[in-house]
Design a protein around this motif. Structure first.
Motif, PDB file in Angstrom:
ATOM      1  N   ARG A  18      34.275   0.027  77.905  1.00 36.10           N
ATOM      2  CA  ARG A  18      33.303   0.040  77.263  1.00 36.10           C
ATOM      3  C   ARG A  18      31.674   0.097  77.909  1.00 36.10           C
ATOM      4  NH1 ARG A  18      36.243   1.549  74.802  1.00 36.10           N
ATOM      5  NH2 ARG A  18      37.232   1.003  72.222  1.00 36.10           N
ATOM      6  N   ASP A  30      29.836   3.678  70.582  1.00 40.89           N
ATOM      7  CA  ASP A  30      30.415   2.305  71.326  1.00 40.89           C
ATOM      8  C   ASP A  30      30.297   1.996  72.902  1.00 40.89           C
ATOM      9  OD1 ASP A  30      29.898   0.872  69.557  1.00 40.89           O
ATOM     10  OD2 ASP A  30      32.095   1.035  68.979  1.00 40.89           O
ATOM     11  N   HIS A  74      35.094 -15.376  69.838  1.00 43.39           N
ATOM     12  CA  HIS A  74      34.498 -14.149  70.499  1.00 43.39           C
ATOM     13  C   HIS A  74      35.541 -13.285  72.074  1.00 43.39           C
ATOM     14  CE1 HIS A  74      31.202 -14.112  68.219  1.00 43.39           C
ATOM     15  NE2 HIS A  74      30.412 -15.536  68.332  1.00 43.39           N
ATOM     16  N   GLN A  75      35.274 -12.575  72.180  1.00 45.01           N
ATOM     17  CA  GLN A  75      36.372 -12.076  73.382  1.00 45.01           C
ATOM     18  C   GLN A  75      35.664 -10.635  73.900  1.00 45.01           C
ATOM     19  OE1 GLN A  75      39.839 -13.236  73.510  1.00 45.01           O
ATOM     20  NE2 GLN A  75      39.028 -14.773  72.083  1.00 45.01           N
ATOM     21  N   GLN A 100      33.674  -7.261  73.292  1.00 44.57           N
ATOM     22  CA  GLN A 100      32.965  -6.797  72.033  1.00 44.57           C
ATOM     23  C   GLN A 100      31.707  -7.172  72.369  1.00 44.57           C
ATOM     24  OE1 GLN A 100      34.007 -11.378  69.580  1.00 44.57           O
ATOM     25  NE2 GLN A 100      35.949  -9.572  68.993  1.00 44.57           N
ATOM     26  N   TYR A 101      31.151  -6.564  70.942  1.00 48.65           N
ATOM     27  CA  TYR A 101      29.739  -6.945  71.295  1.00 48.65           C
ATOM     28  C   TYR A 101      29.262  -7.333  70.593  1.00 48.65           C
ATOM     29  CZ  TYR A 101      28.786  -1.595  73.436  1.00 48.65           C
ATOM     30  OH  TYR A 101      28.433  -0.639  74.332  1.00 48.65           O
TER      31      TYR A 101
END
Length: 489
Positions: free
Chosen positions: A224, A278, A466-467, A470-471
């Motif tokens: 990303r 993204d 969360h991972q 991710q944003y």
């Protein structure tokens, strides 16, 4: 060029690292020979190691994270300062013991130190079997074969065409979120203190089709963020039909527009940004003489191009800048800073390089470097004392006449000034919500995650559900001079 290993650094990301290729049990199970690579120096070296890994994998080698399991050990080296070379020599002393236990082990020195010392390195370091410069990586399997037959193998030929555009890098020890993409090689700037033009050769740009394709492939694999790398990215230029600039047969990404007959850095930046909203885009390094309003306006148009620029000043004094052959003076540099703030806003992250104690630098000229730092108020900086490098223009023309104690005292003052500015700039974010790309666990605790914001600052926050990849939006509640801390909202 962005420096890494022996510098004093105030920045959110810990760049003093060594690539440790991950072991693939499947690869090792089928009996392939194993390659171990350590990388030192600038981001370009880390990207180059990924090219080397790809070349060696095509030759039948697997990568391993253990030097003791390796059949071939490569050290991809830096020559920007004597300190950098001494680190490699110290490492070789440890490798001598490995070779005693395993006489068939091949040891290679790659990169800038190899290019600078050439065959002299074989004479000075008897443990070394292979010496390969930055443009010789395609030839490495043949060099390994030669070394295996008992010969010392060397290729330090510098190319005017090589860009490795057709090689898909093996991402070494990757977090699976961020990756480097090399867009050009070499440097034509000839700064008087810098050895890079002599170790990496003339500047040449890579085919934009291959760059966009590589970035697209990374996004499709789940990455990303990409950082576009070059010694001087703003001088990137590709002319369609110019075969001497590199491989030009790659197909453009179906999700990007075709390049114009001439592609400059602003055009390239836009093409990569159009891959997907993204996919975050960063780049390094910019040269004050080359960064254009077109680049700044392109950054302003795309939310996924990070609001951050590394703009090395090196000195705040015009006379010293002229001696450094930087081709700009203090007013010119300040005008570039003003333009960045005007187009991208006061919150645009700006970092720099500063050298203390360059040849003949007076106390008043040192104070001008400090006053430039006060004017800009950098988010962070790479700071180091001048180190004369053999073969550079400065070594030929000027005496290294500033005593080490004065260099170090001036460096201490620069570091203290930057630490204050970094804290001040970070405090601006307290109470703000930052858009953060999660890179993985915090170094201090698995209960926390970390990632960078738009300005390239590390943000730490509780893990929750969360991972990485991710944003998240993080409300900043506190900070240090290097890190922001907060809670996901």
């Amino acid at each position: 060029m962005t420096l890494i290993p022996e510098l004093t650094i105030l920045q959110p990301a810990d760049k003093e690292q060594i690539d440790l290729p991950r072991t693939s049990e499947e690869e090792l199970a089928i009996g392939k020979k194993r390659l171990y690579i350590e990388s030192y120096g600038c981001q370009m070296n880390f990207a180059d190691s990924e090219v080397v890994a790809a070349v060696m994998r095509n030759a039948g080698y697997a990568t391993t994270s253990s030097a003791t399991e390796a059949d071939v050990i490569f050290l991809n080296t830096c020559a920007i300062r004597d300190n950098a070379e001494q680190k490699v020599r110290h490492r070789l002393k440890h490798i001598v013991g490995l070779k005693r236990l395993k006489p068939e082990l091949m040891v290679g020195i790659l990169g800038c130190m190899a290019e600078r010392l050439k065959t002299k390195l074989l004479e000075e370091e008897k443990v070394v079997d292979i010496v390969a410069g930055p443009d010789a990586y395609r030839d490495i399997p043949k060099l390994v074969e030669e070394a295996g037959s008992g010969q010392k193998a060397v290729n330090v030929f510098l190319s005017r065409e090589e860009t490795y555009a057709d090689i898909s890098p093996i991402r070494l020890n990757s977090n699976g979120v961020t990756a480097f993409v090399s867009i050009m090689r070499g440097c034509d700037n000839m700064c008087s203190f810098c050895v890079v033009p002599f170790t990496r050769g003339r500047e040449r740009s890579r085919d934009p089709h291959s760059i966009v394709r590589e970035a697209q492939d990374l996004f499709d694999q789940g990455y990303r963020e990409v950082t576009l790398l070059g010694q001087n990215v703003d001088s990137y230029k590709w002319v369609v039909g110019s075969e001497e600039q590199g491989v030009a047969d790659a197909e453009p990404s179906p999700r990007s527009s075709l390049p114009a007959p001439t592609t400059n850095f602003a055009n390239l930046l836009e093409q990569v940004a159009q891959i997907h909203p993204d996919l975050r885009i960063r780049f390094s390094t910019s040269h004050p003489k080359d960064i254009t309003d077109d680049v700044l306006h392109t950054m302003a148009r795309y939310d996924n191009i990070c609001n951050y620029i590394h703009l090395p000043a090196q000195s705040g004094n015009s006379r010293i800048l002229k001696m450094m052959n930087r081709t700009y003076d203090r007013p010119w540099y300040i005008s570039k800073i003003d333009r960045i703030r005007e187009i991208l806003g006061e919150d645009c992250g700006i970092s720099t390089d500063v050298i203390s104690g360059f040849c003949t630098e007076t106390e008043e000229e040192h104070q001008e470097s400090l006053s430039l730092m006060d004017y800009v108020r950098y988010d962070y900086a790479y700071m180091f004392a001048y180190s004369e490098r053999p073969g550079t223009l400065a070594a030929k023309k000027y005496a290294d006449d500033i005593p080490e104690d004065i260099k170090n005292r001036r460096l201490t003052e620069i570091i203290a000034r930057q630490r204050g500015h970094s804290a001040e700039r970070n405090q601006r974010h307290i109470g703000q919500v930052q858009h953060v790309l999660i890179e993985g666990p915090s170094k201090r605790s698995d209960d926390f995650l970390c990632g960078r914001n738009d300005q390239n600052k590390m943000v730490v926050f509780p893990k929750g559900d969360h991972q990485k990849g991710q944003y998240v939006n993080v409300l900043v509640t506190e900070c240090t001079s290097a890190t922001l801390r907060g809670e996901v909202i």
